[in-house]
Design a protein around this motif. Structure first.
Motif, PDB file in Angstrom:
ATOM      1  N   ALA A 115       0.850  -1.191   0.000  1.00 23.19           N
ATOM      2  CA  ALA A 115       0.000   0.000   0.000  1.00 23.19           C
ATOM      3  C   ALA A 115       0.885   1.240   0.000  1.00 23.19           C
TER       4      ALA A 115
ATOM      5  N   HIS B 218       1.777   4.706   0.894  1.00 22.20           N
ATOM      6  CA  HIS B 218       1.218   5.442   2.027  1.00 22.20           C
ATOM      7  C   HIS B 218       2.268   6.417   2.548  1.00 22.20           C
TER       8      HIS B 218
ATOM      9  N   GLY C 114       3.980   5.105   5.397  1.00 21.46           N
ATOM     10  CA  GLY C 114       4.428   3.728   5.262  1.00 21.46           C
ATOM     11  C   GLY C 114       5.695   3.468   6.072  1.00 21.46           C
TER      12      GLY C 114
ATOM     13  N   LEU D  34      -4.961   6.270   0.573  1.00 21.14           N
ATOM     14  CA  LEU D  34      -5.708   5.013   0.613  1.00 21.14           C
ATOM     15  C   LEU D  34      -6.598   4.963   1.843  1.00 21.14           C
TER      16      LEU D  34
ATOM     17  N   ASP E  65      -8.350   3.323   5.134  1.00 23.24           N
ATOM     18  CA  ASP E  65      -7.786   2.439   6.164  1.00 23.24           C
ATOM     19  C   ASP E  65      -8.115   0.982   5.840  1.00 23.24           C
TER      20      ASP E  65
ATOM     21  N   THR F  94      -5.723  -0.158   3.156  1.00 23.99           N
ATOM     22  CA  THR F  94      -4.372  -0.210   3.725  1.00 23.99           C
ATOM     23  C   THR F  94      -4.240  -1.448   4.602  1.00 23.99           C
TER      24      THR F  94
ATOM     25  N   ALA G 282      -3.049  -4.747   3.115  1.00 25.69           N
ATOM     26  CA  ALA G 282      -1.688  -4.840   2.564  1.00 25.69           C
ATOM     27  C   ALA G 282      -0.741  -5.615   3.470  1.00 25.69           C
TER      28      ALA G 282
ATOM     29  N   ALA H  68       2.773  -1.262   4.283  1.00 29.63           N
ATOM     30  CA  ALA H  68       2.533   0.102   3.823  1.00 29.63           C
ATOM     31  C   ALA H  68       3.900   0.649   3.424  1.00 29.63           C
TER      32      ALA H  68
ATOM     33  N   LYS I 208       6.445   3.668   1.678  1.00 29.06           N
ATOM     34  CA  LYS I 208       6.559   5.101   1.399  1.00 29.06           C
ATOM     35  C   LYS I 208       7.721   5.347   0.453  1.00 29.06           C
TER      36      LYS I 208
END
Lengths: 268, 268
Positions: free
Chosen positions: A196, A198, A201, A225, A227, A230, A233, A236, A238
């Motif tokens: 995900a 995020h 993340g 995204l 919750d 997310t 996943a 998460a 980044k």
């Protein structure tokens, strides 16, 4: 040209409801039109100027295989949502929603790489993502049904033709879909890694592997995204950022992850 | 509000010549305005509604340190090029062209990473590149003077504030500049690797190293880099693409290379 037909096309240009109900959309300009197959075309409109221009050559096959309607420049202006219409516009059948099994089996020897879009709102972002997806070798795109309409003129145009080539699926229930591919439902038990994208993340995107079957989820431009999604996943992820940049544009973030996946797959 | 002043601001919004001659530009909306320093501001315009809105809090420091002019909603519409003005607009002094030596010495312990833009025409692309550059940790951007005007409202807006933070240089003679940094003129003899992003590049972008001082050149959206500038490069680099995609959007291509450089630098 009939007023009724003009009105219908105007609606296809401006209303996703009209596109959804008719199952049609508009493709504008020779660069995109030349990629169309005759059997996908419902109607084709050209101007005399276009037929006499250099651009006509690029659409030769199409013009020979489809009965086109000659329209005036004034009419063409109403068939196009661009400021300077290029003289050729097609009314095209939307693709059937492709079956996920079909999509994943189409990727045969290669390992599937899916990008999953939740409520992506900006047509330019969506088009750019489809274009980048093709370039990066993404297997397919899965969209929630509340994403921007992929058949809107702006999305179609910004895909630069990739809309014809990148398989996509639109679904009302993204969460169930993600859980199904995660569990290997469509891939004979082979499970997907689900990432995900995020801002918060915990994992840096380039420290994860994209070599196995992978799906990357990208969220809404302002809210990110949900919750719920997310939560589906494995990680998460980044994109680490320097400076005080709050976030990257959603299309940019998607492309950076796509090309990292592509890089890993080329060099594995 | 004076008609003369309104006319002047209208010109700053629409004409790069007016911006160049006055050395001023327009910053629109609280999100960008709040980042401004009082000494950079020539004039500040706000509406009564803005002062009474929640957004005013984010600009508190600014509103306390700069004598602002209260304008009507109707006037504000003329000071902004957006459809729904947000009630605060600043007239801001352009940055002085920063000295290349200063730029490269500012990067101190880190190794410089420059992005060089030749004749980039689309304001959205330029803004997006500046935004991505900050996020990826690029040291600075060097532009040919025939790039889109970085101070145009659309560029300023699409940088999302990165224009205030990413150092940039505008030069009439990009080729000389590239040859100088290549030879280590400003870095005490430390030479730069010069890469030219090119559709026909012989090297894949992710097989090159960005660990040493590096400059990456990005060309015009339709014509790419000039032969002259490509000739200055150590390598012409390409982003390998799947499918039948002809090219990526220039901002996308730049960002993908920026983040590959950032990735290598984080993991070196």
């Amino acid at each position: 040209m009939e007023a009724k037909k003009k009105k219908f096309i105007k609606e296809l240009l401006t209303k996703s409801k009209a596109r959804r109900e008719s199952g049609l959309y508009i493709v504008d300009g020779p660069k995109m039109c030349k990629e169309l197959k005759a059997y996908d075309i419902e109607s084709l409109f050209v101007t005399k100027n276009f037929l006499e221009s250099e651009n006509a050559a690029s659409c030769k096959n199409l013009l020979e295989s489809v009965a086109y309607e000659l329209v005036t420049e004034a009419d063409m202006k109403q068939l196009s949502d661009t400021v300077t219409p290029q003289g050729i516009v097609a009314l095209v059948k939307q693709k059937k929603n492709i079956d996920i099994k079909e999509l994943l089996s189409e990727s045969k020897d290669k390992t599937p790489l899916l990008f999953i879009l939740e409520k992506l709102q900006d047509p330019g972002n969506l088009g750019t993502i489809v274009r980048a997806a093709e370039a990066a070798g993404v297997t397919g795109i899965v969209m929630s049904s509340d994403c921007a309409d992929i058949y809107s003129p702006k999305v179609v145009r910004s895909t630069m033709g990739a809309i014809f080539r990148v398989p996509f699926i639109i679904t009302d229930d993204l969460c169930s879909f993600v859980n199904e591919i995660k569990a290997g439902k469509y891939t004979e038990g082979v499970k997907f890694n689900i990432y995900a994208a995020h801002l918060k993340g915990a994992k840096e995107y380039d420290l994860l592997s994209y070599i196995e079957p992978t799906a990357v989820m990208i969220g809404n431009e302002s809210k990110g995204l949900s919750d719920e999604l997310t939560g589906c996943a494995d990680y998460a992820v980044k994109i680490p950022m320097c400076g005080t940049v709050e976030s990257l544009n959603a299309a940019m973030a998607a492309a950076i992850i796509m090309f990292e996946a592509g890089r890993q797959r080329r060099h594995k």
